[in-house]
Design a protein around this motif. Structure first.
Motif, mmCIF file in Angstrom:
data_model
loop_
_atom_site.group_PDB
_atom_site.id
_atom_site.type_symbol
_atom_site.label_atom_id
_atom_site.label_comp_id
_atom_site.label_asym_id
_atom_site.label_seq_id
_atom_site.Cartn_x
_atom_site.Cartn_y
_atom_site.Cartn_z
ATOM 1 N N ASN A 120 -30.142 29.747 -23.355
ATOM 2 C CA ASN A 120 -28.801 30.184 -22.954
ATOM 3 C C ASN A 120 -28.334 29.434 -21.709
ATOM 4 N N LYS A 121 -29.258 29.182 -20.812
ATOM 5 C CA LYS A 121 -28.909 28.430 -19.603
ATOM 6 C C LYS A 121 -28.528 26.994 -19.955
ATOM 7 N N TRP A 122 -29.187 26.440 -20.968
ATOM 8 C CA TRP A 122 -28.843 25.084 -21.404
ATOM 9 C C TRP A 122 -27.455 25.070 -22.058
ATOM 10 N N ILE A 123 -27.199 26.027 -22.942
ATOM 11 C CA ILE A 123 -25.898 26.096 -23.625
ATOM 12 C C ILE A 123 -24.763 26.282 -22.621
ATOM 13 N N LEU A 124 -25.018 27.060 -21.584
ATOM 14 C CA LEU A 124 -23.973 27.426 -20.618
ATOM 15 C C LEU A 124 -24.050 26.623 -19.319
ATOM 16 N N ARG A 125 -24.820 25.534 -19.316
ATOM 17 C CA ARG A 125 -25.068 24.804 -18.070
ATOM 18 C C ARG A 125 -23.772 24.339 -17.398
ATOM 19 N N LYS A 126 -22.809 23.841 -18.192
ATOM 20 C CA LYS A 126 -21.546 23.372 -17.612
ATOM 21 C C LYS A 126 -20.717 24.540 -17.094
ATOM 22 N N ASP A 127 -20.738 25.631 -17.824
ATOM 23 C CA ASP A 127 -19.954 26.804 -17.422
ATOM 24 C C ASP A 127 -20.547 27.469 -16.181
ATOM 25 N N ILE A 128 -21.867 27.436 -16.071
ATOM 26 C CA ILE A 128 -22.519 27.951 -14.862
ATOM 27 C C ILE A 128 -22.079 27.127 -13.654
ATOM 28 N N ARG A 129 -22.082 25.820 -13.827
ATOM 29 C CA ARG A 129 -21.701 24.926 -12.728
ATOM 30 C C ARG A 129 -20.238 25.138 -12.319
ATOM 31 N N ARG A 130 -19.365 25.358 -13.295
ATOM 32 C CA ARG A 130 -17.934 25.500 -13.007
ATOM 33 C C ARG A 130 -17.552 26.894 -12.502
ATOM 34 N N SER A 131 -18.273 27.912 -12.973
ATOM 35 C CA SER A 131 -17.775 29.283 -12.801
ATOM 36 C C SER A 131 -18.450 30.096 -11.705
ATOM 37 N N VAL A 132 -19.713 29.783 -11.379
ATOM 38 C CA VAL A 132 -20.423 30.588 -10.382
ATOM 39 C C VAL A 132 -19.676 30.551 -9.049
ATOM 40 N N GLY A 133 -19.450 31.713 -8.486
ATOM 41 C CA GLY A 133 -18.715 31.830 -7.229
ATOM 42 C C GLY A 133 -17.273 32.263 -7.411
ATOM 43 N N LYS A 134 -16.738 32.084 -8.622
ATOM 44 C CA LYS A 134 -15.377 32.532 -8.902
ATOM 45 C C LYS A 134 -15.352 34.052 -9.087
ATOM 46 N N THR A 135 -14.156 34.603 -9.040
ATOM 47 C CA THR A 135 -13.961 36.016 -9.355
ATOM 48 C C THR A 135 -13.029 36.110 -10.557
ATOM 49 N N ILE A 136 -13.501 36.776 -11.607
ATOM 50 C CA ILE A 136 -12.715 36.937 -12.830
ATOM 51 C C ILE A 136 -12.585 38.425 -13.130
ATOM 52 N N ASN A 137 -11.367 38.876 -13.268
ATOM 53 C CA ASN A 137 -11.095 40.298 -13.527
ATOM 54 C C ASN A 137 -11.800 41.208 -12.521
ATOM 55 N N GLY A 138 -11.827 40.747 -11.277
ATOM 56 C CA GLY A 138 -12.413 41.553 -10.209
ATOM 57 C C GLY A 138 -13.919 41.486 -10.106
ATOM 58 N N VAL A 139 -14.557 40.658 -10.938
ATOM 59 C CA VAL A 139 -16.020 40.553 -10.942
ATOM 60 C C VAL A 139 -16.427 39.169 -10.442
ATOM 61 N N LYS A 140 -17.289 39.135 -9.423
ATOM 62 C CA LYS A 140 -17.785 37.851 -8.928
ATOM 63 C C LYS A 140 -18.789 37.291 -9.924
ATOM 64 N N ILE A 141 -18.593 36.040 -10.310
ATOM 65 C CA ILE A 141 -19.436 35.418 -11.328
ATOM 66 C C ILE A 141 -20.692 34.844 -10.677
ATOM 67 N N THR A 142 -21.841 35.251 -11.193
ATOM 68 C CA THR A 142 -23.127 34.733 -10.724
ATOM 69 C C THR A 142 -23.921 34.222 -11.921
ATOM 70 N N GLU A 143 -24.920 33.423 -11.635
ATOM 71 C CA GLU A 143 -25.738 32.861 -12.713
ATOM 72 C C GLU A 143 -26.477 33.955 -13.479
#
Length: 201
Positions: A120-143
């Protein structure tokens, strides 16, 4: 004068007794009492509640408790299996076909969970890099939140959620959403799990 002395002595004794009583209720628990102790839940299954840290062990045990109360042998009404509630199709990905043996093998279940996190980490590797630290719908995105949500819904649905900035909605058969897992399992250190396209169990 004598009566006054008796009253003073009586009051002093009362204060001492109160002090002893209060301190007996505020003693620090012993090291033995601080240890995790098993409790009995449904079906007489005993579970241990360790004092978890925000590392990968803490992450997987917290997720397992949410999924199955940490029970290796459980099968839910939808057919999901074991401590981490694997689907049969996911197990086949790791060449695990005998579900009865799987339910009886805690070590295999732990290895399968680690393998799933890696892929799952491999499939989402680009999204993890782009999204961690953002806040979406009031939720802070973490790995760790991303990996937990991928366990719930599949990596593809998490990818859709992140790339739509939260407008894509998903809930499982029990009504659990990607957002709720993102929030509940945020902030664990899962850096020791390395992305792997084809992990071996």
């Amino acid at each position: 004068m004598l009566n006054r002395k008796i009253i003073v002595i009586r009051n002093l004794i009362f204060v001492i007794v109160c002090f002893i009583t209060l301190t007996s209720f505020t003693t620090t628990p012993s090291e033995e009492n601080k240890k995790a102790k098993p409790i009995t839940v449904l079906n007489n299954t005993k579970l241990n509640f360790p004092y978890l840290q925000n590392d990968f062990v803490g992450f997987k045990e917290a997720l397992a408790f949410k999924e199955s109360q940490g029970r290796y042998s459980i099968v839910n009404k939808l057919g999901y299996l074991g401590k981490y509630q694997f689907g049969k199709s996911t197990l086949k990905r790791f060449r695990i076909y005998n579900t009865q043996n799987f339910l009886k093998d805690p070590e295999l279940q732990e290895k399968a969970f680690i393998a799933l996190c890696k892929v799952n980490k491999w499939i989402l590797r680009k999204d993890i890099r782009r999204s961690v630290g953002k806040t979406i719908n009031g939720v802070k995105i973490t790995e760790s939140g991303i990996l937990a949500a991928a366990h719930l819904s599949g990596a593809g649905n998490v990818k859709k959620y992140l790339r739509s900035n939260g407008s894509f909605k998903f809930k499982d058969a029990f009504g659990t959403s990607i957002e709720s897992y993102m929030k509940k399992f945020a902030g664990y250190d899962v850096a020791n799990i390395k992305a792997n396209k084809k992990p071996v169990v």
